[in-house]
Design a protein around this motif. Structure first.
Motif, PDB file in Angstrom:
ATOM      1  N   ALA A 798      43.554  38.102  37.051  1.00 28.71           N
ATOM      2  CA  ALA A 798      44.827  37.414  36.829  1.00 28.71           C
ATOM      3  C   ALA A 798      45.613  38.029  35.685  1.00 28.71           C
ATOM      4  CB  ALA A 798      44.565  35.930  36.566  1.00 28.71           C
ATOM      5  N   THR A 799      44.928  38.783  34.805  1.00 26.71           N
ATOM      6  CA  THR A 799      45.628  39.415  33.675  1.00 26.71           C
ATOM      7  C   THR A 799      46.319  40.706  34.069  1.00 26.71           C
ATOM      8  OG1 THR A 799      43.574  40.515  33.032  1.00 26.71           O
ATOM      9  CG2 THR A 799      44.081  38.413  31.966  1.00 26.71           C
ATOM     10  N   SER A 800      46.118  41.168  35.286  1.00 28.09           N
ATOM     11  CA  SER A 800      46.821  42.358  35.763  1.00 28.09           C
ATOM     12  C   SER A 800      48.292  42.017  35.949  1.00 28.09           C
ATOM     13  CB  SER A 800      46.228  42.846  37.087  1.00 28.09           C
ATOM     14  OG  SER A 800      44.854  43.152  36.946  1.00 28.09           O
ATOM     15  N   ASP A 801      49.140  42.924  35.509  1.00 21.85           N
ATOM     16  CA  ASP A 801      50.574  42.683  35.693  1.00 21.85           C
ATOM     17  C   ASP A 801      51.300  44.006  35.878  1.00 21.85           C
ATOM     18  OD1 ASP A 801      50.596  43.807  33.186  1.00 21.85           O
ATOM     19  OD2 ASP A 801      51.298  42.024  32.141  1.00 21.85           O
ATOM     20  N   ASP A 802      52.531  43.906  36.311  1.00 23.66           N
ATOM     21  CA  ASP A 802      53.401  45.059  36.537  1.00 23.66           C
ATOM     22  C   ASP A 802      52.765  46.051  37.504  1.00 23.66           C
ATOM     23  OD1 ASP A 802      55.770  46.400  36.277  1.00 23.66           O
ATOM     24  OD2 ASP A 802      55.165  47.528  34.518  1.00 23.66           O
ATOM     25  N   MET A 803      52.086  45.553  38.519  1.00 20.44           N
ATOM     26  CA  MET A 803      51.540  46.417  39.569  1.00 20.44           C
ATOM     27  C   MET A 803      52.601  46.665  40.628  1.00 20.44           C
ATOM     28  SD  MET A 803      47.652  45.112  40.273  1.00 20.44           S
ATOM     29  CE  MET A 803      47.710  45.982  41.848  1.00 20.44           C
ATOM     30  N   VAL A 804      52.647  47.891  41.119  1.00 22.51           N
ATOM     31  CA  VAL A 804      53.590  48.247  42.169  1.00 22.51           C
ATOM     32  C   VAL A 804      52.862  49.094  43.203  1.00 22.51           C
ATOM     33  CG1 VAL A 804      55.758  49.386  42.746  1.00 22.51           C
ATOM     34  CG2 VAL A 804      55.514  48.233  40.551  1.00 22.51           C
ATOM     35  N   ILE A 805      52.912  48.707  44.464  1.00 25.79           N
ATOM     36  CA  ILE A 805      52.414  49.524  45.570  1.00 25.79           C
ATOM     37  C   ILE A 805      53.550  49.585  46.582  1.00 25.79           C
ATOM     38  CG2 ILE A 805      50.616  49.811  47.312  1.00 25.79           C
ATOM     39  CD1 ILE A 805      48.776  48.092  45.646  1.00 25.79           C
ATOM     40  N   THR A 806      54.261  50.694  46.604  1.00 22.18           N
ATOM     41  CA  THR A 806      55.513  50.740  47.338  1.00 22.18           C
ATOM     42  C   THR A 806      55.779  52.120  47.941  1.00 22.18           C
ATOM     43  OG1 THR A 806      57.898  50.311  47.152  1.00 22.18           O
ATOM     44  CG2 THR A 806      56.839  51.354  45.274  1.00 22.18           C
ATOM     45  N   ALA A 826      45.095  35.889  49.408  1.00 25.42           N
ATOM     46  CA  ALA A 826      46.264  36.766  49.433  1.00 25.42           C
ATOM     47  C   ALA A 826      47.183  36.485  48.252  1.00 25.42           C
ATOM     48  CB  ALA A 826      47.015  36.594  50.746  1.00 25.42           C
ATOM     49  N   SER A 827      47.225  35.218  47.817  1.00 29.80           N
ATOM     50  CA  SER A 827      48.094  34.856  46.692  1.00 29.80           C
ATOM     51  C   SER A 827      47.661  35.542  45.402  1.00 29.80           C
ATOM     52  CB  SER A 827      48.106  33.341  46.502  1.00 29.80           C
ATOM     53  OG  SER A 827      46.776  32.861  46.252  1.00 29.80           O
ATOM     54  N   GLY A 828      46.346  35.815  45.288  1.00 30.06           N
ATOM     55  CA  GLY A 828      45.858  36.487  44.095  1.00 30.06           C
ATOM     56  C   GLY A 828      46.406  37.887  43.963  1.00 30.06           C
ATOM     57  N   LEU A 829      46.490  38.615  45.078  1.00 29.74           N
ATOM     58  CA  LEU A 829      47.072  39.951  45.042  1.00 29.74           C
ATOM     59  C   LEU A 829      48.571  39.872  44.796  1.00 29.74           C
ATOM     60  CD1 LEU A 829      46.818  43.010  45.404  1.00 29.74           C
ATOM     61  CD2 LEU A 829      47.195  42.661  47.853  1.00 29.74           C
ATOM     62  N   THR A 830      49.221  38.922  45.432  1.00 32.84           N
ATOM     63  CA  THR A 830      50.659  38.771  45.248  1.00 32.84           C
ATOM     64  C   THR A 830      51.003  38.498  43.795  1.00 32.84           C
ATOM     65  OG1 THR A 830      50.861  37.891  47.493  1.00 32.84           O
ATOM     66  CG2 THR A 830      52.685  37.476  45.973  1.00 32.84           C
ATOM     67  N   ALA A 831      50.175  37.694  43.127  1.00 29.53           N
ATOM     68  CA  ALA A 831      50.427  37.377  41.718  1.00 29.53           C
ATOM     69  C   ALA A 831      50.263  38.598  40.836  1.00 29.53           C
ATOM     70  CB  ALA A 831      49.483  36.268  41.259  1.00 29.53           C
ATOM     71  N   SER A 832      49.414  39.530  41.242  1.00 29.79           N
ATOM     72  CA  SER A 832      49.197  40.731  40.432  1.00 29.79           C
ATOM     73  C   SER A 832      50.316  41.751  40.593  1.00 29.79           C
ATOM     74  CB  SER A 832      47.857  41.395  40.800  1.00 29.79           C
ATOM     75  OG  SER A 832      46.779  40.544  40.513  1.00 29.79           O
ATOM     76  N   LEU A 833      51.044  41.655  41.710  1.00 30.21           N
ATOM     77  CA  LEU A 833      52.161  42.565  41.926  1.00 30.21           C
ATOM     78  C   LEU A 833      53.404  42.033  41.232  1.00 30.21           C
ATOM     79  CD1 LEU A 833      51.546  43.267  45.706  1.00 30.21           C
ATOM     80  CD2 LEU A 833      51.087  44.805  43.800  1.00 30.21           C
ATOM     81  N   ARG A 834      54.356  42.897  41.043  1.00 31.31           N
ATOM     82  CA  ARG A 834      55.580  42.482  40.354  1.00 31.31           C
ATOM     83  C   ARG A 834      56.280  41.374  41.120  1.00 31.31           C
ATOM     84  NH1 ARG A 834      58.799  47.788  38.700  1.00 31.31           N
ATOM     85  NH2 ARG A 834      59.930  47.114  40.532  1.00 31.31           N
ATOM     86  N   ALA A 835      56.966  40.524  40.373  1.00 30.41           N
ATOM     87  CA  ALA A 835      57.615  39.364  40.991  1.00 30.41           C
ATOM     88  C   ALA A 835      58.716  39.783  41.958  1.00 30.41           C
ATOM     89  CB  ALA A 835      58.182  38.447  39.915  1.00 30.41           C
ATOM     90  N   ASN A 836      59.392  40.895  41.653  1.00 32.54           N
ATOM     91  CA  ASN A 836      60.486  41.281  42.537  1.00 32.54           C
ATOM     92  C   ASN A 836      59.937  41.965  43.786  1.00 32.54           C
ATOM     93  OD1 ASN A 836      60.302  44.210  42.124  1.00 32.54           O
ATOM     94  ND2 ASN A 836      60.961  43.745  40.047  1.00 32.54           N
ATOM     95  N   PRO A 837      60.720  42.106  44.810  1.00 36.90           N
ATOM     96  CA  PRO A 837      60.222  42.640  46.084  1.00 36.90           C
ATOM     97  C   PRO A 837      59.668  44.049  45.994  1.00 36.90           C
ATOM     98  CG  PRO A 837      62.331  41.538  46.396  1.00 36.90           C
ATOM     99  CD  PRO A 837      62.106  41.608  44.921  1.00 36.90           C
ATOM    100  N   ALA A 838      60.044  44.809  44.957  1.00 36.61           N
ATOM    101  CA  ALA A 838      59.550  46.174  44.864  1.00 36.61           C
ATOM    102  C   ALA A 838      58.053  46.231  44.602  1.00 36.61           C
ATOM    103  CB  ALA A 838      60.286  46.917  43.740  1.00 36.61           C
ATOM    104  N   GLY A 839      57.463  45.102  44.233  1.00 35.49           N
ATOM    105  CA  GLY A 839      56.037  45.094  43.947  1.00 35.49           C
ATOM    106  C   GLY A 839      55.202  45.546  45.120  1.00 35.49           C
ATOM    107  N   ALA A 840      55.550  45.192  46.315  1.00 35.74           N
ATOM    108  CA  ALA A 840      54.835  45.622  47.518  1.00 35.74           C
ATOM    109  C   ALA A 840      55.854  45.745  48.653  1.00 35.74           C
ATOM    110  CB  ALA A 840      53.735  44.636  47.886  1.00 35.74           C
ATOM    111  N   SER A 841      56.741  46.707  48.513  1.00 38.74           N
ATOM    112  CA  SER A 841      57.837  46.824  49.468  1.00 38.74           C
ATOM    113  C   SER A 841      57.877  48.211  50.094  1.00 38.74           C
ATOM    114  CB  SER A 841      59.174  46.558  48.756  1.00 38.74           C
ATOM    115  OG  SER A 841      59.405  47.524  47.753  1.00 38.74           O
TER     116      SER A 841
END
Length: 907
Positions: A798-806, A826-841
């Motif tokens: 949960a301490t992971s932040d600012d992850m981007v896979i795009t 799935a929510s756990g991975l989503t929380a680790s990715l950036r809040a904006n859509p670029a996190g996994a876009s």
């Protein structure tokens, strides 16, 4: 005469009589006086010129070796405002450091004003913890005016170099160094000065363990009015270094007082304990804002052995509000002294007692004697000469003679060890003719090991003092019992008996010295001196570098008949004899084509003299092949800064690992190269760390091996935190197991961008369970015919932040494009990715979407499944247009830090 002799005769470095005498001696020897470089070596060997002077003379520079009554011996360093030279008073023979304002800036009122401000500030100070100023002057040759400051020459390293090379200090040593700096600052503050640029690089540690404050160029008089303030005149609201700048100085630098220095000194203590600046992330503006609004990461994040009582002192020094800090620098020094007394052992206290003696300060000091001397030779090229160092072509460097390619009898060297000399100023070594060696003891080339102790500390000051005592090599004298009694009492009560002991020794030793002619030979009535012990050779001394020293310029060539015959010879030369102060700019080792390169090169925790900017480059249209013996890695790096290797094919010949890189290695780069035939790992990054602005980079490299279980790049745990890494535009050509594998459970600031993964078992594998991944970017990569493209063992913490896979393109994955082995929400991975859509876009795949699959996925905003309109022009890595989409397919909207298309190759 040859070109060198002609330039030397015109230079004024030698009298005409001394020159003719030396020429006559060389004519009777086997020296080839028709060879300029052979002649230069002979004059260096005789001690007539320094190697630095010889290089300039060989380049035809016979003017510019004198500034008035001072003779320049070599370049010590270069900064934004000035260059610094080691110089010698022409008559008094006293060594000093001369800071020269570049001639092309004397018309700039800002630079010239600051230069004279520095001279005024330094001249007012007289403290053992501040580098002393002797003189300020200017010299004109009719065409150029050179302004310069004459300062005390101190052999040593700044604390930034110490920390970067040896790691964080012990709490005791860190507190002692800051205590000394605070003592010097108090004297400066008492004289009405604020330094305003306190940082590790401005604190010099000499050979005796004394800290001296450098560079008063940013200091300002307390009573300076707004009308004459240089800061206001030139609209420079922030002066200093952002990583150590006080909050109030960032807002308005011309109104700060002494408490700004206390804050900066606290930041310096933080760095010495952690090897990190308090705030490293973000732009300049963001770091300045952090000093005003945020608390730095706790020291306990980096280490657990710093007592809470010392952290309390540090916290008070770094208080945001000036009124919350210690009242003055003297209070800081006293707090640290009290803490040291309560925490240091008795032996440490005894070793440092001399540095704790109280000294009355005075603002007045006698002016340096100004002895008139004959005018120096006309030097009408000062402007050019003093600004060319570091920018001129390296062709002026001396190449070795035939045979071993080394220079025999290099002054100050015997078997690679500094030779004891006694110049007229009384120092124990002659720094003009030899590289500066100040490490307490030579480091052994230890092997890289994942189990290496992570709590590395610098050598205690006591070991430095002990070694200095050994270097001085005092002879044992048979003294009368009464004299010995006085000396024993002087040790116990130096204040009472010290003067008596000095007088007695003077009465005994002075006649012995006079009768012996001032040398080491036995004089009348002098006891037989014991034989001198031979200096012990360092354990890591290369046998090829022990007898002779080459003289080379910025560029070094490797190959048959070149400067060096092997890469190892070139590296060993730089380890032992590089003059880091004279070679501030990048040095190059050029690998000539058609030569054979083999063996293991180890650069493990090199001394601070080792180049901070070094390129090893293959000079060939195709890559130069460096082949191993199949048992050891080709390259091992540990705590190396600024090394770049490019245009090389690293052939591991079946060895387990091709390249090992460990610990903090800012700026280390492997570029435009191939790594092949490794059995387990291509590049092993063991606790490898860059800095925020100088990352560790593997760029445009290809990986290929026949071992099906091998891995291209492995990022694993080590002494340092795995951070500031960039893996860019690399090709992983299977079939082998994994392209990039993350084994460390904590990774920070890692970019995997524009890479191609073809026919691998796994493209990217994040192996640890519940890892912490901070600022991880996996973007613009192409995965072609991999069994599994991106695999995680478990969802990041949960301490992971600012992850981007795009913007990744997945083509014909046999099992899965993305999978999590241990499942998870799935929510756990989503929380680790950036809040904006670029996190996994914008992740596209040729596979169809499974409606029943609820597992975590990276296919979110603007994802595409069942992509059929992208075909590849070529899938052969040896051909052009490798994995390039045909017909311009795959373009998407732009995003900062990523390409405006999907995949690694522009359509």
């Amino acid at each position: 005469m040859n070109a060198f002799s002609d330039a030397l005769k015109k230079s004024g470095l030698m009298t005409d009589q001394a020159f003719q005498t030396r020429i006559a001696e060389l004519e009777s020897s086997e020296t080839d006086l028709n060879d300029s470089k052979a002649t230069a070596r002979a004059f260096i060997n005789a001690g007539d010129v320094t190697a630095w002077q010889a290089e300039k003379l060989l380049a035809g520079k016979h003017k510019g070796f004198f500034l008035g009554k001072y003779k320049l011996l070599r370049l010590l360093g270069r900064g934004g405002m000035s260059a610094v030279y080691l110089a010698e008073h022409s008559l008094m023979k006293r060594r000093c450091a001369i800071k020269v304002l570049p001639a092309n800036r004397v018309d700039d009122s800002s630079y010239l004003g600051r230069f004279h401000l520095e001279a005024q500030a330094a001249a007012a100070l007289d403290d053992p913890h501040i580098v002393r100023a002797y003189d300020v002057d200017q010299f004109s040759d009719g065409k150029s005016v050179v302004h310069f400051l004459v300062m005390e020459y101190v052999e040593g390293r700044d604390l930034h170099q110490v920390i970067m090379r040896e790691g964080p200090l012990t709490p005791i040593d860190a507190a002692e160094y800051i205590r000394q700096a605070a003592t010097g600052l108090q004297h400066a503050h008492d004289c009405g000065l604020v330094h305003r640029d306190i940082k590790p690089g401005n604190l010099l540690l000499d050979l005796k363990g004394t800290v001296k404050i450098l560079d008063m160029g940013l200091a300002r008089f307390f009573d300076e009015t707004d009308d004459n303030s240089l800061t206001i005149q030139h609209d420079e609201r922030v002066l200093g270094t952002a990583d150590f700048l006080s909050p109030e100085q960032a807002i308005n630098s011309h109104n700060v007082d002494h408490r700004a220095d206390i804050y900066s000194l606290g930041c310096t203590l933080y760095f010495m304990l952690t090897k990190h600046a308090p705030f490293e992330q973000g732009s300049l503006a963001q770091r300045l804002m952090a000093h005003q609004t945020q608390e730095p990461p706790p020291v306990t994040k980096y280490r657990q052995d710093v007592p809470e009582t010392l952290l309390d002192i540090l916290k008070k020094m770094m208080a945001k509000k000036p009124e919350d800090r210690q009242e003055n620098a003297e209070a800081v020094a006293q707090d640290l002294k009290n803490w040291i007394v309560n925490n240091a052992d008795q032996q440490w206290l005894e070793d440092h007692e001399r540095q704790w003696d109280s000294r009355p300060h005075t603002n007045a000091k006698p002016a340096a004697p100004d002895i008139p001397i004959p005018n120096a030779p006309s030097t009408d090229e000062f402007g050019d000469f003093l600004t060319m160092i570091g920018s001129e072509e390296p062709g002026s460097g001396l190449k070795p003679a035939s045979g071993s390619g080394m220079l025999s009898g290099f002054p100050g060297r015997k078997s690679g060890v500094q030779k004891k000399q006694t110049p007229d100023n009384g120092s124990s070594v002659n720094p003009a003719e030899m590289p500066l060696e100040t490490s307490p003891t030579p480091k052994s080339n230890r092997k890289i090991s994942p189990t290496h102790n992570s709590s590395k500390v610098s050598k205690p000051i006591s070991s430095v003092a002990k070694r200095n005592s050994e270097i001085k090599g005092h002879s044992s004298l048979s003294l009368p019992e009464s004299v010995q009694t006085i000396l024993d009492k002087a040790k116990e009560k130096p204040a009472l008996y010290g003067g008596i002991a000095a007088a007695v020794l003077a009465l005994i030793l002075l006649p012995m010295y006079l009768f012996s002619g001032g040398d080491s030979k036995k004089g009348p009535g002098q006891a037989e001196a014991p034989p001198k012990k031979e200096a012990k050779e360092p354990e890591n001394e290369s046998p090829n570098m022990t007898e002779e020293v080459p003289i080379v310029g910025v560029n070094m060539t490797v190959g048959e008949g070149e400067t060096f015959e092997s890469i190892n010879e070139a590296i060993e030369y730089l380890k032992n004899y590089n003059d880091s102060l004279s070679f501030q700019d990048e040095r190059k080792i050029i690998l000539k084509p058609d030569a054979k390169y083999s063996g293991t090169v180890e650069i493990l925790e090199p001394s601070f003299n080792f180049p901070k900017k070094l390129r090893i480059i293959g000079e060939s249209d195709s890559k130069v092949v460096w082949k191993g013996d199949g048992s050891q890695p080709l390259l091992r790096l540990d705590n190396v800064e600024g090394l770049v290797l490019e245009n090389i094919e690293f052939d591991a010949a079946g060895a387990s690992v091709a390249i090992e890189i460990q610990d903090t290695c800012p700026g280390v780069t492997i570029r435009n190269s191939r790594i092949v035939n490794f059995n387990q790992t291509g590049i092993d990054l063991a606790g490898t760390a860059g800095l925020f602005t100088t990352v560790v980079k593997v760029e445009n490299c290809s990986f290929n091996t026949s071992n099906a279980s091998a891995k291209g790049i492995v990022v694993r745990s080590g002494d340092a935190t795995s951070e500031s890494l960039q893996l860019l535009r690399c090709q992983f050509e299977g079939p082998f197991a994994t392209g990039i594998e993350l084994q460390s459970d904590f990774v920070r600031w890692l970019d995997i961008k524009e890479c191609t993964f073809q026919k691998l078992g796994r493209g990217i594998f994040i192996d640890p369970g519940n890892p912490t991944l901070v600022s991880l970017a996996i973007g613009n990569n192409t995965f072609h015919q991999c069994e599994q493209a991106i695999v995680m063992r478990s969802i990041p913490s949960a301490t992971s932040d600012d992850m981007v896979i795009t913007r990744n393109l997945f083509i014909d994955s046999q099992q899965a494009d993305f999978s999590v082995l241990n499942g998870g929400e799935a929510s756990g991975l989503t929380a680790s990715l950036r809040a904006n859509p670029a996190g996994a876009s914008f992740n596209w795949t040729t596979r169809s979407k499974s409606e029943s699959d609820n597992s975590p996925t990276i296919f979110a905003e603007n994802a595409r499944f069942d992509v059929q309109d992208i075909t590849l022009k070529n899938t052969d890595p040896a051909q052009g247009n490798y994995l390039k989409p045909d017909q311009g397919k795959g373009r998407v909207a732009g995003e900062s830090g990523f390409k405006p298309y999907v995949g690694a190759v522009s359509p």
